[in-house]
Every structure is written in C-alpha cells, then in structure tokens.
Design a protein around this motif. Structure first.
Motif, PDB file in Angstrom:
ATOM      1  N   ILE A 199      -4.107   2.681  -4.557  1.00  0.00           N
ATOM      2  CA  ILE A 199      -3.639   2.647  -2.969  1.00  0.00           C
ATOM      3  C   ILE A 199      -3.015   4.573  -3.047  1.00  0.00           C
ATOM      4  O   ILE A 199      -3.516   4.782  -2.187  1.00  0.00           O
ATOM      5  CB  ILE A 199      -2.203   2.510  -4.037  1.00  0.00           C
ATOM      6  CG1 ILE A 199      -1.769   0.272  -4.059  1.00  0.00           C
ATOM      7  CG2 ILE A 199      -0.584   2.837  -3.078  1.00  0.00           C
ATOM      8  CD1 ILE A 199      -0.350  -0.255  -4.674  1.00  0.00           C
ATOM      9  N   ARG A 200      -3.551   5.315  -4.649  1.00  0.00           N
ATOM     10  CA  ARG A 200      -3.429   6.543  -4.035  1.00  0.00           C
ATOM     11  C   ARG A 200      -5.102   7.016  -2.829  1.00  0.00           C
ATOM     12  O   ARG A 200      -4.702   7.528  -2.215  1.00  0.00           O
ATOM     13  CB  ARG A 200      -3.851   7.204  -5.472  1.00  0.00           C
ATOM     14  CG  ARG A 200      -1.989   7.161  -5.487  1.00  0.00           C
ATOM     15  CD  ARG A 200      -2.417   8.029  -7.574  1.00  0.00           C
ATOM     16  NE  ARG A 200      -0.976   8.101  -7.837  1.00  0.00           N
ATOM     17  CZ  ARG A 200      -0.722   7.842  -9.033  1.00  0.00           C
ATOM     18  NH1 ARG A 200      -1.244   7.621  -9.316  1.00  0.00           N
ATOM     19  NH2 ARG A 200       0.911   8.048  -9.344  1.00  0.00           N
ATOM     20  N   LYS A 201      -5.779   6.219  -3.282  1.00  0.00           N
ATOM     21  CA  LYS A 201      -6.941   6.625  -2.548  1.00  0.00           C
ATOM     22  C   LYS A 201      -6.762   6.260  -1.314  1.00  0.00           C
ATOM     23  O   LYS A 201      -7.202   6.745  -0.449  1.00  0.00           O
ATOM     24  CB  LYS A 201      -8.013   5.983  -3.217  1.00  0.00           C
ATOM     25  CG  LYS A 201      -8.517   6.834  -4.171  1.00  0.00           C
ATOM     26  CD  LYS A 201     -10.237   5.886  -4.948  1.00  0.00           C
ATOM     27  CE  LYS A 201     -10.747   7.418  -6.193  1.00  0.00           C
ATOM     28  NZ  LYS A 201     -11.670   6.236  -7.168  1.00  0.00           N
ATOM     29  N   LEU A 202      -6.300   5.379  -0.675  1.00  0.00           N
ATOM     30  CA  LEU A 202      -5.614   5.045   0.979  1.00  0.00           C
ATOM     31  C   LEU A 202      -5.457   6.037   1.338  1.00  0.00           C
ATOM     32  O   LEU A 202      -5.000   6.790   2.617  1.00  0.00           O
ATOM     33  CB  LEU A 202      -4.835   3.746   0.978  1.00  0.00           C
ATOM     34  CG  LEU A 202      -5.976   2.767   0.398  1.00  0.00           C
ATOM     35  CD1 LEU A 202      -4.367   1.117   0.504  1.00  0.00           C
ATOM     36  CD2 LEU A 202      -7.007   2.040   0.889  1.00  0.00           C
ATOM     37  N   HIS A 203      -4.262   7.026   0.410  1.00  0.00           N
ATOM     38  CA  HIS A 203      -3.147   8.119   0.962  1.00  0.00           C
ATOM     39  C   HIS A 203      -4.049   9.316   0.835  1.00  0.00           C
ATOM     40  O   HIS A 203      -3.621  10.122   2.072  1.00  0.00           O
ATOM     41  CB  HIS A 203      -2.585   7.972   0.613  1.00  0.00           C
ATOM     42  CG  HIS A 203      -1.186   6.640   1.117  1.00  0.00           C
ATOM     43  ND1 HIS A 203      -0.898   6.464   1.683  1.00  0.00           N
ATOM     44  CD2 HIS A 203      -1.404   5.780   0.513  1.00  0.00           C
ATOM     45  CE1 HIS A 203      -0.157   5.398   1.464  1.00  0.00           C
ATOM     46  NE2 HIS A 203      -0.410   4.786   0.612  1.00  0.00           N
ATOM     47  N   PHE A 204      -4.963   9.328  -0.114  1.00  0.00           N
ATOM     48  CA  PHE A 204      -5.491  11.043  -0.442  1.00  0.00           C
ATOM     49  C   PHE A 204      -7.551  10.575  -0.427  1.00  0.00           C
ATOM     50  O   PHE A 204      -7.576   9.927  -1.526  1.00  0.00           O
ATOM     51  CB  PHE A 204      -4.756  11.363  -1.674  1.00  0.00           C
ATOM     52  CG  PHE A 204      -3.129  11.752  -1.047  1.00  0.00           C
ATOM     53  CD1 PHE A 204      -3.055  12.535  -0.678  1.00  0.00           C
ATOM     54  CD2 PHE A 204      -2.412  10.824  -2.302  1.00  0.00           C
ATOM     55  CE1 PHE A 204      -1.156  12.640  -0.523  1.00  0.00           C
ATOM     56  CE2 PHE A 204      -1.097  11.640  -2.074  1.00  0.00           C
ATOM     57  CZ  PHE A 204      -0.446  11.642  -1.395  1.00  0.00           C
ATOM     58  N   ASP A 205      -7.515  11.470   0.171  1.00  0.00           N
ATOM     59  CA  ASP A 205      -9.295  11.977  -0.694  1.00  0.00           C
ATOM     60  C   ASP A 205      -9.862  12.086  -1.237  1.00  0.00           C
ATOM     61  O   ASP A 205      -9.871  11.597  -2.916  1.00  0.00           O
ATOM     62  CB  ASP A 205     -10.140  12.194   0.535  1.00  0.00           C
ATOM     63  CG  ASP A 205      -9.471  12.181   1.780  1.00  0.00           C
ATOM     64  OD1 ASP A 205     -10.301  10.600   1.954  1.00  0.00           O
ATOM     65  OD2 ASP A 205      -9.784  12.554   2.851  1.00  0.00           O
ATOM     66  N   LYS A 229       0.666  -1.243   0.031  1.00  0.00           N
ATOM     67  CA  LYS A 229      -0.076  -0.353  -0.008  1.00  0.00           C
ATOM     68  C   LYS A 229       0.915   1.156  -0.108  1.00  0.00           C
ATOM     69  O   LYS A 229       0.326   2.305   0.553  1.00  0.00           O
ATOM     70  CB  LYS A 229      -1.366   0.418   1.284  1.00  0.00           C
ATOM     71  CG  LYS A 229      -2.338  -0.885   0.980  1.00  0.00           C
ATOM     72  CD  LYS A 229      -2.795  -1.379   2.276  1.00  0.00           C
ATOM     73  CE  LYS A 229      -3.701  -2.497   2.529  1.00  0.00           C
ATOM     74  NZ  LYS A 229      -4.472  -2.400   3.410  1.00  0.00           N
ATOM     75  N   ASP A 230       2.263   1.251  -0.473  1.00  0.00           N
ATOM     76  CA  ASP A 230       3.141   2.519  -0.047  1.00  0.00           C
ATOM     77  C   ASP A 230       2.628   3.107  -1.350  1.00  0.00           C
ATOM     78  O   ASP A 230       2.569   2.544  -2.715  1.00  0.00           O
ATOM     79  CB  ASP A 230       4.365   1.679   0.097  1.00  0.00           C
ATOM     80  CG  ASP A 230       5.290   2.905  -0.145  1.00  0.00           C
ATOM     81  OD1 ASP A 230       5.077   3.321   0.892  1.00  0.00           O
ATOM     82  OD2 ASP A 230       6.389   3.164  -0.636  1.00  0.00           O
ATOM     83  N   MET A 231       3.662   4.683  -1.328  1.00  0.00           N
ATOM     84  CA  MET A 231       3.388   5.466  -2.616  1.00  0.00           C
ATOM     85  C   MET A 231       3.942   5.138  -3.765  1.00  0.00           C
ATOM     86  O   MET A 231       3.961   5.300  -4.638  1.00  0.00           O
ATOM     87  CB  MET A 231       2.780   6.996  -2.694  1.00  0.00           C
ATOM     88  CG  MET A 231       1.896   7.305  -1.648  1.00  0.00           C
ATOM     89  SD  MET A 231       0.269   6.974  -2.839  1.00  0.00           S
ATOM     90  CE  MET A 231       0.528   8.865  -3.654  1.00  0.00           C
ATOM     91  N   SER A 265       2.527   2.887  -5.813  1.00  0.00           N
ATOM     92  CA  SER A 265       1.571   3.362  -6.986  1.00  0.00           C
ATOM     93  C   SER A 265       2.135   3.620  -7.656  1.00  0.00           C
ATOM     94  O   SER A 265       1.497   3.584  -8.517  1.00  0.00           O
ATOM     95  CB  SER A 265       1.025   4.349  -6.308  1.00  0.00           C
ATOM     96  OG  SER A 265      -0.139   5.153  -6.813  1.00  0.00           O
ATOM     97  N   ASP A 307      -3.408  14.520  -7.780  1.00  0.00           N
ATOM     98  CA  ASP A 307      -2.971  12.641  -8.323  1.00  0.00           C
ATOM     99  C   ASP A 307      -3.693  11.610  -8.479  1.00  0.00           C
ATOM    100  O   ASP A 307      -4.280  11.164  -9.120  1.00  0.00           O
ATOM    101  CB  ASP A 307      -2.245  12.289  -6.498  1.00  0.00           C
ATOM    102  CG  ASP A 307      -0.761  12.722  -6.687  1.00  0.00           C
ATOM    103  OD1 ASP A 307       0.295  13.229  -7.899  1.00  0.00           O
ATOM    104  OD2 ASP A 307      -0.185  12.419  -5.566  1.00  0.00           O
TER     105      ASP A 307
END
Length: 151
Positions: free
Chosen positions: A80-86, A46-48, A51, A90
């Motif tokens: 994966i990006r959606k896990l880090h950012f709403d 799940k790391d950027m 991604s 990106d």
C-alpha cells in the motif's frame, strides 16, 4: 459520519498502542484489527491508514513470535505504501521492519536482501538518516557474522 468513523479508527489505533506498550498483545491486536476494519470499510483498501493498521498488526504478531503472520501483514502494508510513495523513508523503514522479522525467524538470506535494499534506499534519501543506515549495517554485519562470513 465518515469523519467520525475515521476518528474512531484513529482512537482504536491509539488504544492499541497503549496495550502494546503494556505488553498486552492480544488486546492490542483486537484494537488494531478493529481499526483496520473501520479504515477498510470507510476509506478503502489502499488508504495509508489501512497500511498503518496492517503494520501495527504485523508488529504485534512479530512480538508474539508469529513470524509468518507478521511478514504477511507488514508486506501488505508495504504494498500500500508503494502505491503512495516511490522511494521514501516509510518504504525503507518497512523494508527494515520486515527484514528484522525475517532475521528473528531465522530466514537470514531473505532478511539480508531486505536489509541491503533498505540501506541502499536510506543512502539515497535526503536528510539525516545516518542512524538508520548504521542500524542496517549492524544487522547486515550480524547476519554475515552468524553465517561465519566475516570478510
């Protein structure tokens, strides 16, 4: 050890970008896949960095007209990006890239939905994103034009 492995992965990403810029797509794919494996093993799924590697692999597949694989890789990257950012640039850029691949693949209706989502997101974000908005609007217009819907 972990830091040096991540450094190796980042170096492989750079090497992949060089191959890509030289239209050496198979070599680029090898470098990006090697980087992906290092990032997954070292940093987790799940790391950027995972991604980014998936996105790069997807973009190479798109250039090789391997649309299904391109969409698969870019969609994994987006998740994966959606896990880090709403909602951020990106996410909008990822939607735009997947829409481009779908459009090139001839899947216009699916592309249209994603271009419209990207446009809505670009409009909601702060900053100077008029060029990104214009690119979305141009692609949306092209799809409508190709479908004979010019109203």
């Amino acid at each position: 050890e972990k830091t040096s492995l991540v450094g190796k992965g980042l170096t492989l990403q750079q090497i992949g970008r060089i191959h890509y810029a030289k239209n050496e797509f198979d070599q680029a794919l090898t470098s990006f896949k090697d980087a992906l494996q290092i990032f997954q093993d070292t940093l987790g799924e799940k790391d950027m960095n995972v991604s980014l590697a998936l996105s790069n692999i997807g973009i190479v597949h798109a250039r090789k007209s391997e649309h299904e694989k391109a969409v698969e890789m870019c969609t994994k990257a987006l998740k994966i990006r959606k896990l880090h950012f709403d909602d951020d640039q990106d996410i909008a850029d990822s939607l735009f890239n997947i829409a481009n691949i779908l459009d090139d693949w001839g899947r216009k209706d699916e592309a249209l939905i994603l271009f419209e989502k990207a446009l809505k997101l670009y409009k909601s974000l702060p900053g100077d994103l008029e060029i990104s908005q214009a690119n979305c609007q141009q692609r949306i217009g092209s799809i409508y034009w190709s479908k004979g819907n010019v109203d």
